[in-house]
Design an enzyme around this catalytic site. Structure first.
Site, PDB file in Angstrom:
ATOM      1  N   ASN A  11       0.621  -1.163  -0.140  1.00  0.00           N
ATOM      2  CA  ASN A  11      -0.008  -0.037  -0.191  1.00  0.00           C
ATOM      3  C   ASN A  11       0.970   1.194  -0.121  1.00  0.00           C
ATOM      4  O   ASN A  11       1.365   1.545   1.086  1.00  0.00           O
ATOM      5  CB  ASN A  11      -0.902   0.015   1.142  1.00  0.00           C
ATOM      6  CG  ASN A  11      -1.616   1.208   1.329  1.00  0.00           C
ATOM      7  OD1 ASN A  11      -1.616   2.139   0.627  1.00  0.00           O
ATOM      8  ND2 ASN A  11      -2.378   1.283   2.627  1.00  0.00           N
ATOM      9  N   TRP A  12       0.900   1.866  -1.004  1.00  0.00           N
ATOM     10  CA  TRP A  12       1.838   2.933  -1.350  1.00  0.00           C
ATOM     11  C   TRP A  12       1.331   4.316  -0.490  1.00  0.00           C
ATOM     12  O   TRP A  12       2.038   5.236  -0.437  1.00  0.00           O
ATOM     13  CB  TRP A  12       2.198   3.210  -2.637  1.00  0.00           C
ATOM     14  CG  TRP A  12       2.756   2.210  -3.543  1.00  0.00           C
ATOM     15  CD1 TRP A  12       3.473   1.059  -2.897  1.00  0.00           C
ATOM     16  CD2 TRP A  12       3.171   2.158  -4.812  1.00  0.00           C
ATOM     17  NE1 TRP A  12       3.906   0.270  -4.001  1.00  0.00           N
ATOM     18  CE2 TRP A  12       3.606   1.085  -5.287  1.00  0.00           C
ATOM     19  CE3 TRP A  12       2.973   3.071  -5.924  1.00  0.00           C
ATOM     20  CZ2 TRP A  12       4.230   0.807  -6.612  1.00  0.00           C
ATOM     21  CZ3 TRP A  12       3.333   2.957  -7.153  1.00  0.00           C
ATOM     22  CH2 TRP A  12       4.033   1.633  -7.495  1.00  0.00           C
ATOM     23  N   HIS A  96      -9.312   0.921   5.357  1.00  0.00           N
ATOM     24  CA  HIS A  96      -7.704   1.079   5.967  1.00  0.00           C
ATOM     25  C   HIS A  96      -8.170   2.144   7.053  1.00  0.00           C
ATOM     26  O   HIS A  96      -8.688   3.030   7.046  1.00  0.00           O
ATOM     27  CB  HIS A  96      -6.890   1.611   4.584  1.00  0.00           C
ATOM     28  CG  HIS A  96      -5.600   1.821   5.499  1.00  0.00           C
ATOM     29  ND1 HIS A  96      -5.015   2.692   6.109  1.00  0.00           N
ATOM     30  CD2 HIS A  96      -4.500   0.814   5.066  1.00  0.00           C
ATOM     31  CE1 HIS A  96      -3.924   2.462   6.817  1.00  0.00           C
ATOM     32  NE2 HIS A  96      -3.570   1.110   5.971  1.00  0.00           N
ATOM     33  N   GLU A  98      -6.408   4.208   8.011  1.00  0.00           N
ATOM     34  CA  GLU A  98      -6.390   6.034   7.772  1.00  0.00           C
ATOM     35  C   GLU A  98      -7.607   6.415   7.184  1.00  0.00           C
ATOM     36  O   GLU A  98      -7.869   7.725   7.398  1.00  0.00           O
ATOM     37  CB  GLU A  98      -5.064   5.853   6.871  1.00  0.00           C
ATOM     38  CG  GLU A  98      -3.806   5.914   7.603  1.00  0.00           C
ATOM     39  CD  GLU A  98      -2.637   5.281   6.840  1.00  0.00           C
ATOM     40  OE1 GLU A  98      -2.670   5.273   5.839  1.00  0.00           O
ATOM     41  OE2 GLU A  98      -1.683   4.464   7.544  1.00  0.00           O
ATOM     42  N   GLU A 168      -4.759  -5.063  10.499  1.00  0.00           N
ATOM     43  CA  GLU A 168      -3.680  -3.955  10.742  1.00  0.00           C
ATOM     44  C   GLU A 168      -4.128  -3.106  12.073  1.00  0.00           C
ATOM     45  O   GLU A 168      -5.036  -2.261  12.001  1.00  0.00           O
ATOM     46  CB  GLU A 168      -3.804  -2.973   9.675  1.00  0.00           C
ATOM     47  CG  GLU A 168      -3.425  -3.497   8.200  1.00  0.00           C
ATOM     48  CD  GLU A 168      -3.034  -2.322   7.225  1.00  0.00           C
ATOM     49  OE1 GLU A 168      -2.030  -2.692   6.691  1.00  0.00           O
ATOM     50  OE2 GLU A 168      -3.650  -1.438   7.017  1.00  0.00           O
ATOM     51  N   GLY A 174       3.174   2.314  10.805  1.00  0.00           N
ATOM     52  CA  GLY A 174       3.936   3.510  10.539  1.00  0.00           C
ATOM     53  C   GLY A 174       4.687   3.714  11.828  1.00  0.00           C
ATOM     54  O   GLY A 174       5.541   4.822  11.918  1.00  0.00           O
ATOM     55  N   GLY A 235       3.334  -1.090   4.180  1.00  0.00           N
ATOM     56  CA  GLY A 235       3.410   0.081   3.846  1.00  0.00           C
ATOM     57  C   GLY A 235       4.571   0.846   3.426  1.00  0.00           C
ATOM     58  O   GLY A 235       5.127   0.450   2.430  1.00  0.00           O
ATOM     59  N   GLY A 236       5.294   1.281   4.465  1.00  0.00           N
ATOM     60  CA  GLY A 236       6.671   2.105   4.190  1.00  0.00           C
ATOM     61  C   GLY A 236       7.811   1.155   3.459  1.00  0.00           C
ATOM     62  O   GLY A 236       8.177   1.777   2.203  1.00  0.00           O
TER      63      GLY A 236
HETATM   64  P1  13P Z   1       3.495   0.333   7.526  1.00  0.00           P
HETATM   65  O1  13P Z   1       4.047  -0.916   6.733  1.00  0.00           O
HETATM   66  O2  13P Z   1       4.190   1.535   7.135  1.00  0.00           O
HETATM   67  O3  13P Z   1       3.385   0.319   9.109  1.00  0.00           O
HETATM   68  O4  13P Z   1       1.863   0.458   7.002  1.00  0.00           O
HETATM   69  C1  13P Z   1       1.113  -0.421   7.087  1.00  0.00           C
HETATM   70  C2  13P Z   1      -0.345  -0.305   6.224  1.00  0.00           C
HETATM   71  O5  13P Z   1      -0.800   0.585   6.675  1.00  0.00           O
HETATM   72  C3  13P Z   1      -0.412  -0.984   5.097  1.00  0.00           C
HETATM   73  O6  13P Z   1      -1.700  -0.647   4.568  1.00  0.00           O
END
Ligand code: 13P
Length: 252
Positions: A11-12, A96, A98, A168, A174, A235-236
């Site tokens: 997930n960018w 998600h 976020e 998640e 993050g 993510g990252g």
């Molecule tokens: P990180 O791998 O940066 O913690 O992000 C996870 C994420 O939210 C993937 O959707």
């Protein structure tokens, strides 16, 4: 025991220009895939089309990060499932954390978004997860089950066939804090048992449940070793080709 094909998804989020997206997918297209995992990338909307075109002859699939619940209309800034599909996406993330916490997507909204995605033939990666406060109050399983129950309300097993669930924990996204493999396994097992109870044994056994939250090249192996962890939503580290390549090629 049903064997489930692993999924490694990136997930960018709100990263990468079109040129950077092109560079990243070009590098990923060359990566070996020793576990025969399904590989998915979720660029932001402006890069969906270039990513799809550059990945056309590869098995890597492209997902949108979200879709609106309506098919069209006066919804400034929103992107519909039909538009995401037209740009080349074959899947979409829904729910998600976020989206839930920053943009206020409620279970009810997410339920309508799932309907929109399914209407347009997009596969759904439905995300769930608890906050730190909820975990500390011992509410993790209740919260996750509630998100599944409300977000997927009204759909039959047949309609949801092929859905992917991503667990998640919000406190692990993050932050560099990963759930321990045992913490992930506990929640994944509870999700699978909820799916089995609600949609039947075959559905529960076949559904892939991904873990997301600070998955790295250095911790992916131990997380993937857990019985009910069928993949990772990254993510990252999905922004860095070499790191994501190592995650794709996790050691069993
Ligand atoms: P990180 O791998 O940066 O913690 O992000 C996870 C994420 O939210 C993937 O959707």
């Amino acid at each position: 025991m049903t064997s489930r094909t692993p999924i490694i998804a990136g997930n960018w989020k709100m990263h990468n220009t079109i040129a950077q997206a092109a560079e990243l997918v070009t590098a990923l297209a060359k990566v070996e895939n020793k576990n025969n995992a399904e590989i998915i990338v979720a660029p932001s909307y402006p890069s969906l089309n270039i990513a799809t075109r550059l990945l056309k002859d590869t098995p890597i699939q492209v997902a949108a990060q979200d879709v609106h619940w309506e098919d069209k209309g006066a919804f400034t800034s929103a992107v519909s499932a039909g538009q995401a599909k037209d740009a080349g996406a074959t899947l979409t993330l829904i729910g998600h954390s976020e989206r839930r916490s920053v943009f206020g997507d409620t279970d009810e909204i997410l339920n309508k978004k799932v309907a929109a995605a399914l209407r347009h033939g997009l596969k759904v990666i439905f995300c769930v997860g608890e906050t730190l406060q909820e975990r500390e109050a011992n509410k993790t399983l209740e919260v996750v089950e509630g998100q599944l129950k409300n977000g997927l309300a009204g759909f039959t097993a047949e309609q949801l066939n092929g859905i992917i669930i991503a667990y998640e924990p919000v406190w692990a996204i993050g932050t560099g804090k990963t759930a321990t493999p045992d913490q992930a396994q506990e929640v994944h097992a509870a999700i699978r048992s909820y799916l089995t109870k609600t949609y039947g044994a075959a559905f529960g056994a076949a559904t892939r449940i991904l873990y997301g939250g600070s998955v790295k090249d250095t911790n992916v192996d131990e997380i993937m070793a857990k019985e009910d962890v069928d993949g990772a939503l990254v993510g990252g580290q999905s922004l860095i080709a070499e790191k994501f390549a190592r995650i794709i090629n996790f050691n069993k």
